[in-house]
Design an enzyme around this catalytic site. Structure first.
Site, mmCIF file in Angstrom:
data_model
loop_
_atom_site.group_PDB
_atom_site.id
_atom_site.type_symbol
_atom_site.label_atom_id
_atom_site.label_comp_id
_atom_site.label_asym_id
_atom_site.label_seq_id
_atom_site.Cartn_x
_atom_site.Cartn_y
_atom_site.Cartn_z
ATOM 1 N N ARG A 61 0.849 -1.193 0.000
ATOM 2 C CA ARG A 61 0.000 0.000 0.000
ATOM 3 C C ARG A 61 0.886 1.245 0.000
ATOM 4 O O ARG A 61 2.037 1.206 0.449
ATOM 5 C CB ARG A 61 -0.890 0.027 1.247
ATOM 6 C CG ARG A 61 -1.797 -1.180 1.410
ATOM 7 C CD ARG A 61 -2.517 -1.112 2.760
ATOM 8 N NE ARG A 61 -3.437 -2.221 2.942
ATOM 9 C CZ ARG A 61 -3.134 -3.358 3.568
ATOM 10 N NH1 ARG A 61 -1.907 -3.532 4.068
ATOM 11 N NH2 ARG A 61 -4.041 -4.315 3.705
ATOM 12 N N LYS A 73 -1.540 -2.400 8.076
ATOM 13 C CA LYS A 73 -2.707 -1.931 8.822
ATOM 14 C C LYS A 73 -2.696 -2.533 10.228
ATOM 15 O O LYS A 73 -2.283 -3.671 10.424
ATOM 16 C CB LYS A 73 -3.991 -2.341 8.104
ATOM 17 C CG LYS A 73 -4.295 -1.496 6.871
ATOM 18 C CD LYS A 73 -5.663 -1.830 6.322
ATOM 19 C CE LYS A 73 -6.051 -0.886 5.201
ATOM 20 N NZ LYS A 73 -7.393 -1.170 4.681
ATOM 21 N N HIS A 111 -3.702 -8.883 3.833
ATOM 22 C CA HIS A 111 -5.148 -8.897 4.090
ATOM 23 C C HIS A 111 -5.447 -9.761 5.314
ATOM 24 O O HIS A 111 -4.925 -10.867 5.433
ATOM 25 C CB HIS A 111 -5.910 -9.481 2.896
ATOM 26 C CG HIS A 111 -6.008 -8.551 1.732
ATOM 27 N ND1 HIS A 111 -6.251 -8.991 0.450
ATOM 28 C CD2 HIS A 111 -5.901 -7.197 1.643
ATOM 29 C CE1 HIS A 111 -6.281 -7.951 -0.373
ATOM 30 N NE2 HIS A 111 -6.066 -6.862 0.331
ATOM 31 N N TYR A 139 -9.796 -10.603 -6.443
ATOM 32 C CA TYR A 139 -8.864 -10.771 -7.560
ATOM 33 C C TYR A 139 -9.203 -11.996 -8.403
ATOM 34 O O TYR A 139 -8.829 -12.070 -9.565
ATOM 35 C CB TYR A 139 -7.420 -10.835 -7.042
ATOM 36 C CG TYR A 139 -7.032 -9.550 -6.372
ATOM 37 C CD1 TYR A 139 -6.877 -8.381 -7.118
ATOM 38 C CD2 TYR A 139 -6.896 -9.469 -4.993
ATOM 39 C CE1 TYR A 139 -6.567 -7.182 -6.504
ATOM 40 C CE2 TYR A 139 -6.586 -8.272 -4.372
ATOM 41 C CZ TYR A 139 -6.428 -7.134 -5.138
ATOM 42 O OH TYR A 139 -6.136 -5.947 -4.523
#
Length: 310
Positions: free
Chosen positions: A153, A177, A278, A287
């Site tokens: 990211r 994250k 993720h 995807y």
């Protein structure tokens, strides 16, 4: 800001380890709801615990209805609702309120999001541009190579420090994250591009001595400060314009392209999930849809029966 919202933010930071970006979204959504209550339901400006106690599901539904009438995107409304759910669940668990009004509110269906991706040829058009040979041209090439090589990211890229790079193993330490760390492999072109940049980067020779006391940002601006996400987006936009690609391309497009190309090449979902950082496999499954869509497009173009041939 309302004291309970402040408490909730501290909880999300210290106990849930949520990223600054996610917490900022939560606070924005909660303050928007707070303003709506003040303006439409005569809730006092300085909300106290008693005021939150009086919020019912009809007020929440009216707030969502107001967003629909303003034609706010469904995915944005769903996010705002998720923010309210998290906040009121927290208030209920901490016994600040007796009833959770969100339990009676259903989540609206959102359109299935299929990310935009670049083809491998389009990626090579972008990466094979003539970048300037000064330190900032080398930096820009390293940024683009790293995006496509690792799928990280933009917030993760700007957070990389020099000591996070392990060139001997071809690995980077990434802070993702929720402040979770993961190790991500990078290919030789990206590794070489970063090393060429670091050789010309001011102060990089002595960075190893500074590791113990102060992390050294990998990607810096002209004032030697850490590069911001906005600056990275501007850098990418400049090279997209130079490339002649007639597409809206953001840092996230390169992340989507990385994942889709891995899927096309036969990588399994679990591996892609780990590489992307993720939490949920369902997030990675989008995807699969992209890959199937691309496969069908190739089939429609190439197969004689698909074109109505005999």
């Amino acid at each position: 800001m309302d004291e309970l919202i402040k408490e909730f933010d501290r909880y999300m930071d210290l106990e849930r380890n949520l990223s600054t970006h996610t917490r900022k979204n939560y606070l924005s959504d909660l303050n928007q709801f707070k303003i709506y209550l003040e303006e439409n339901h005569r809730v006092p400006t300085e909300l106290k615990t008693e005021a939150w106690q009086n919020v019912d599901y009809m007020m929440v539904r009216a707030f969502l209805g107001a967003l629909y009438r303003r034609r706010v995107k469904k995915v944005t409304i769903a996010r705002k609702l998720a923010s309210l759910r998290a906040f009121f669940k927290y208030l209920h668990q901490k016994r600040k309120i007796q009833c959770n009004p969100l339990e009676a509110v259903s989540t609206p269906r959102t359109e299935k999001y299929i990310p935009a991706v670049l083809s491998v040829d389009e990626i090579f058009v972008l990466l094979n541009l003539p970048f300037p040979e000064d330190v900032f041209g080398l930096r820009d090439r390293a940024i683009l190579e790293l995006f496509y090589s690792s799928g990280i990211r933009v917030s993760e890229l700007t957070g990389i420090n020099e000591e996070d790079m392990d060139f001997s193993q071809g690995l980077i330490r990434i802070r993702g994250k929720g402040k979770k760390e993961r190790i991500v492999p990078i290919g030789q072109p990206a590794s070489e591009a970063v090393q060429r940049y670091m050789m010309k980067k001011p102060g990089s020779e002595t960075s190893g001595k500074a590791v113990a006391t102060c992390p050294v940002p990998l990607f810096v601006n002209r004032r030697q400060g850490r590069l911001s996400a906005r600056s990275v987006a501007r850098i990418l936009s400049k090279y997209v314009s130079m490339s002649g690609l007639q597409k809206q391309i953001s840092p996230h497009t390169l992340r989507h392209s990385f994942a889709t190309h891995l899927m096309d090449a036969g990588a399994d979902l679990r591996s892609i999930q780990e590489l992307l950082g993720h939490e949920s496999l369902s997030t990675t499954q989008k995807y699969t849809a992209v890959s199937v869509n691309r496969l069908m497009a190739v089939y429609d173009r190439a197969h004689p029966k698909a074109r109505g041939g005999h």
